[in-house]
Design a protein around this motif. Structure first.
Motif, short mmCIF file in Angstrom:
data_model
loop_
_atom_site.label_atom_id
_atom_site.label_comp_id
_atom_site.label_asym_id
_atom_site.label_seq_id
_atom_site.Cartn_x
_atom_site.Cartn_y
_atom_site.Cartn_z
N ALA A 21 0.83 -1.21 0.00
CA ALA A 21 0.00 0.00 0.00
C ALA A 21 0.86 1.25 0.00
CB ALA A 21 -0.93 -0.01 1.22
N TYR A 22 1.96 1.22 0.76
CA TYR A 22 2.86 2.37 0.81
C TYR A 22 3.51 2.61 -0.55
CZ TYR A 22 7.05 5.10 1.74
OH TYR A 22 8.03 6.04 1.68
N TYR A 23 4.00 1.56 -1.18
CA TYR A 23 4.64 1.72 -2.50
C TYR A 23 3.64 2.19 -3.54
CZ TYR A 23 9.42 0.38 -1.51
OH TYR A 23 10.71 0.39 -1.06
N ALA A 24 2.39 1.73 -3.41
CA ALA A 24 1.33 2.17 -4.33
C ALA A 24 1.05 3.66 -4.15
CB ALA A 24 0.07 1.34 -4.09
N PHE A 27 4.57 5.79 -4.84
CA PHE A 27 5.20 5.71 -6.17
C PHE A 27 4.24 5.31 -7.28
CE2 PHE A 27 8.55 4.27 -3.07
CZ PHE A 27 9.30 5.43 -3.09
N GLY A 28 3.00 5.04 -6.95
CA GLY A 28 2.08 4.53 -7.96
C GLY A 28 2.45 3.13 -8.40
N VAL A 49 10.61 -2.29 -11.84
CA VAL A 49 11.21 -0.98 -12.12
C VAL A 49 12.17 -1.19 -13.29
CG1 VAL A 49 12.58 0.94 -11.23
CG2 VAL A 49 11.12 -0.39 -9.66
N ALA A 50 11.79 -0.67 -14.47
CA ALA A 50 12.54 -0.96 -15.70
C ALA A 50 12.66 -2.48 -15.83
CB ALA A 50 13.88 -0.25 -15.70
#
Ligand code: CO
Length: 133
Positions: A21-24, A27-28, A49-50
């Motif tokens: 939830a925090y990363y969402a 950082f979306g 990520v890439a």
């Protein structure tokens, strides 16, 4: 050069849902892959990520290495996964260079990969996972 990519950075967390939830929110980030690895006693959520991943990892049982890490050191960076073309060859090269294998031979990892861990002692304090896709 045996390393082809940073495969993942693994972060040990107490609460996987809270970390996702925090990363969402921050950082979306969307979870690209999620898996329980019974043999290691962990559940992972991978954010792409890439061509690399952030691997949020939590323990699924008390005797898991992640449970011990969380108890001793708290949440945070647990290991770095280096992508290689040939896990066995990379492991042999590390041992020849004075590194200490945790896994004597490559074994199955998450996402259908082949992996081997190398001890932080002998690798300048960083737990290394070799990852062959
Ligand atoms: Co890993």
């Amino acid at each position: 050069m045996l390393l082809t990519e940073i495969d993942h950075i693994a972060i040990a967390v107490h609460d996987l849902e809270a970390a996702i939830a925090y990363y969402a929110e921050a950082f979306g980030a969307e979870v690209a892959h999620r898996e329980v690895v019974d043999s290691d006693g962990v559940e992972e959520a991978l954010v792409k990520v890439a061509d690399s991943y952030i691997q949020l990892t939590t323990a699924t049982r008390d005797d898991s290495p992640i449970a011990k890490f969380l108890e001793k050191r708290g949440e945070g960076l647990h290991h770095v996964g280096y992508r290689v073309d040939d896990c066995a060859a990379a492991l042999a090269s590390i041992i020849a260079a004075g590194g200490r294998a945790i896994d004597e031979a490559p074994r199955p990892g998450s996402r259908g990969t082949t992996v081997a861990f190398v001890h932080p002692k002998g690798s300048f304090g960083t737990l290394i996972e070799l990852v062959q896709e």
